[in-house]
Design an enzyme around this catalytic site. Structure first.
Site, PDB file in Angstrom:
ATOM      1  N   PHE A 145       0.861  -1.175   0.000  1.00 20.97           N
ATOM      2  CA  PHE A 145       0.000   0.000   0.000  1.00 20.97           C
ATOM      3  C   PHE A 145       0.902   1.230   0.000  1.00 20.97           C
ATOM      4  O   PHE A 145       1.895   1.262   0.735  1.00 20.97           O
ATOM      5  CB  PHE A 145      -0.899  -0.018   1.228  1.00 20.97           C
ATOM      6  CG  PHE A 145      -1.959   1.040   1.237  1.00 20.97           C
ATOM      7  CD1 PHE A 145      -3.091   0.897   0.453  1.00 20.97           C
ATOM      8  CD2 PHE A 145      -1.809   2.188   2.005  1.00 20.97           C
ATOM      9  CE1 PHE A 145      -4.081   1.880   0.451  1.00 20.97           C
ATOM     10  CE2 PHE A 145      -2.787   3.164   1.999  1.00 20.97           C
ATOM     11  CZ  PHE A 145      -3.925   3.020   1.224  1.00 20.97           C
ATOM     12  N   ASP A 178       2.607  -5.944   8.075  1.00 23.26           N
ATOM     13  CA  ASP A 178       1.376  -5.164   8.011  1.00 23.26           C
ATOM     14  C   ASP A 178       0.228  -6.157   7.861  1.00 23.26           C
ATOM     15  O   ASP A 178       0.131  -6.864   6.850  1.00 23.26           O
ATOM     16  CB  ASP A 178       1.439  -4.208   6.819  1.00 23.26           C
ATOM     17  CG  ASP A 178       0.227  -3.283   6.732  1.00 23.26           C
ATOM     18  OD1 ASP A 178      -0.874  -3.700   7.143  1.00 23.26           O
ATOM     19  OD2 ASP A 178       0.364  -2.162   6.216  1.00 23.26           O
ATOM     20  N   TYR A 207     -10.466  -1.168  11.329  1.00 24.02           N
ATOM     21  CA  TYR A 207     -11.750  -0.787  10.718  1.00 24.02           C
ATOM     22  C   TYR A 207     -12.158  -1.689   9.567  1.00 24.02           C
ATOM     23  O   TYR A 207     -13.222  -1.499   8.987  1.00 24.02           O
ATOM     24  CB  TYR A 207     -11.719   0.674  10.254  1.00 24.02           C
ATOM     25  CG  TYR A 207     -10.517   1.075   9.423  1.00 24.02           C
ATOM     26  CD1 TYR A 207     -10.437   0.765   8.081  1.00 24.02           C
ATOM     27  CD2 TYR A 207      -9.472   1.780  10.002  1.00 24.02           C
ATOM     28  CE1 TYR A 207      -9.334   1.129   7.330  1.00 24.02           C
ATOM     29  CE2 TYR A 207      -8.374   2.162   9.263  1.00 24.02           C
ATOM     30  CZ  TYR A 207      -8.306   1.840   7.925  1.00 24.02           C
ATOM     31  OH  TYR A 207      -7.197   2.205   7.185  1.00 24.02           O
ATOM     32  N   LYS A 208     -11.353  -2.684   9.235  1.00 22.41           N
ATOM     33  CA  LYS A 208     -11.710  -3.607   8.157  1.00 22.41           C
ATOM     34  C   LYS A 208     -12.408  -4.831   8.764  1.00 22.41           C
ATOM     35  O   LYS A 208     -13.549  -4.744   9.193  1.00 22.41           O
ATOM     36  CB  LYS A 208     -10.460  -3.978   7.359  1.00 22.41           C
ATOM     37  CG  LYS A 208      -9.754  -2.784   6.706  1.00 22.41           C
ATOM     38  CD  LYS A 208      -8.551  -3.221   5.905  1.00 22.41           C
ATOM     39  CE  LYS A 208      -7.670  -2.056   5.478  1.00 22.41           C
ATOM     40  NZ  LYS A 208      -8.329  -1.106   4.580  1.00 22.41           N
ATOM     41  N   ARG A 237     -12.836  -4.998  -6.827  1.00 22.87           N
ATOM     42  CA  ARG A 237     -12.355  -5.678  -5.624  1.00 22.87           C
ATOM     43  C   ARG A 237     -13.535  -5.990  -4.706  1.00 22.87           C
ATOM     44  O   ARG A 237     -14.341  -5.123  -4.392  1.00 22.87           O
ATOM     45  CB  ARG A 237     -11.337  -4.788  -4.903  1.00 22.87           C
ATOM     46  CG  ARG A 237     -10.441  -5.527  -3.939  1.00 22.87           C
ATOM     47  CD  ARG A 237      -9.418  -4.596  -3.327  1.00 22.87           C
ATOM     48  NE  ARG A 237     -10.060  -3.606  -2.457  1.00 22.87           N
ATOM     49  CZ  ARG A 237      -9.462  -3.060  -1.390  1.00 22.87           C
ATOM     50  NH1 ARG A 237      -8.223  -3.400  -1.090  1.00 22.87           N
ATOM     51  NH2 ARG A 237     -10.087  -2.175  -0.655  1.00 22.87           N
TER      52      ARG A 237
END
Length: 419
Positions: free
Chosen positions: A135, A204, A229-230, A378
């Site tokens: 990312f 990560d 938050y995922k 996605r």
């Protein structure tokens, strides 16, 4: 009723995690067009709201803040929240208690971990390896950390890491799951290679924690960071976390020492002395509202085995690929997510030339995924609340939407995997 629709019903009927769906606030058919009930497949960007969280947040605001005010730091446990919530996350990533502290953003924790890793590695090691497919923010921070510590930064793919390691390598920053393709990287083997080279591993976990077993302690990971938050459903902007292996905690030297991580935080001494344990990963005053919303959200995991979540994740993604194969014309999309289970996270990425327009139409029809520039659809599968009927419906609507503006691409739904 199609054969796939019937199979979806049978699979949902046999799903041991199906009852967990009632713990979340989700769309109903009446919220969308009549031909498609809501299907939320973007939990790899923002998890759904656990139904009990609003009531808990109201208590934090009205009673703990509104009535108790500053007394809540002690009486409501605000001061110990970062470590307490870290211990709730620990089993989800395969860590014993006392090694995770919650607070700050993922980006800030990547910075703390990576600079701390270079300092742990010691003199004579002046190279940082970073996942070249990471990312973007991780790459930006790795570049800054390298400049600040006098290291050379070398971007490499995860597959290239073993050959790239050397006696000057200080730290290696890798993603467990690629955020674009959903490729799951081999954490045990790569961690072992980094350890054998005498370097410090930093992982990560943003796209793996809460979706599959991680095994931080089992595999000897040194440092790790992740968002909440995922798949952990902590809410937009919920605080991230930092894992520091217990054997390294007394030597972990954070580049962001703050009063919250001081051994005597209320002593107000001019000299910094880090606290023992995971506390030294703290910096400043915790974001209590977001943190306690996260703590409440984590209750949906009570009694839920991560192994069962992983099994359902693989079943959901397998079924989605089968449905896409059945409902879309050959060559309309190309799957860029690995088919092999050992190489797949909990998402499916499909490439098509008009992906942005297709995703816009999907969302209009109540199927929410996301678009990654320039040509990737996605879809994230959160096993706690996504069912097989959702998967079949999403693929069927995708087939209808894609058929409205066909544009074939090379490969097929089970075609070649790209990084």
């Amino acid at each position: 009723m199609s054969e796939l629709t019937l199979r979806a019903q049978k699979l949902d009927g046999a799903d041991e995690l199906a009852a967990l769906r009632s713990r979340f606030v989700l769309d109903t058919a009446s919220d969308h067009a009549a031909d498609a009930a809501g299907v939320y497949l973007d939990g790899n960007s923002l998890g759904a709201l656990p139904a009990h969280v609003p009531g808990r947040v109201e208590d934090v605001v009205r009673r703990q803040w509104g009535e108790l005010r500053i007394r809540s730091w002690d009486e409501s446990g605000w001061w110990t929240a970062p470590e307490r919530i870290g211990d709730r996350i620990a089993p989800l990533v395969g860590a014993a208690a006392g090694q995770i502290v919650v607070g700050d953003s993922t980006s800030v924790n990547v910075f703390k971990a990576l600079v701390g890793a270079v300092r742990l590695a010691g003199e004579g090691r002046d190279e940082i390896l970073v996942d070249a497919t990471t990312f973007p923010t991780d790459g930006y921070i790795a570049d800054s950390a390298a400049r600040m510590t006098g290291c050379v930064l070398r971007p490499v793919t995860p597959a290239e890491v073993p050959a790239a390691l050397g006696d000057r390598t200080a730290a290696v920053l890798l993603n467990h799951v690629d955020y674009r393709t959903g490729r799951l990287h081999d954490l045990p083997a790569l961690t072992g290679a980094v350890r054998a080279a005498g370097a410090v591993s930093v992982w990560d976990l943003c796209h793996s924690a809460g979706a599959l077993p991680v095994g931080l302690d089992e595999h000897g990971v040194d440092l790790a960071v992740g968002c909440t938050y995922k798949y952990l459903n902590g809410g937009p902007g919920s605080p991230a976390y930092l894992y520091v292996r217990s054997g390294l905690q007394d030597r972990f030297d954070s580049p962001l020492p703050g009063w919250n991580s001081h051994t005597e935080p209320f002593g107000m001494r001019p000299e910094y002395e880090p606290a023992a344990g995971a506390v030294r990963g703290r910096v400043g005053t915790p974001d209590i509202l977001s943190m306690l919303a996260l703590e409440a959200a984590l209750e949906v995991w009570d009694g839920v085995p991560v192994a069962a979540v992983r099994a359902k994740s693989l079943a959901l993604t397998d079924f989605f690929l089968e449905c896409v194969e059945a409902y879309l014309p050959a060559g309309r999309v190309e799957c860029v997510t690995p088919v092999a289970h050992e190489e797949r996270g909990s998402q499916i990425a499909l490439r098509c030339p008009d992906a942005g327009d297709v995703m816009r139409r999907l969302i209009e029809r109540g199927v929410v995924g996301d678009f990654r520039h320039p040509d990737v659809l996605r879809f994230g599968f959160t096993p706690l609340y996504v069912g097989f009927a959702d998967v079949e419906r999403a693929a069927r609507v995708l087939g209808e939407v894609a058929g409205e503006a066909a544009g074939p691409v090379a490969g097929s739904v089970a075609g070649p995997v790209v990084d």
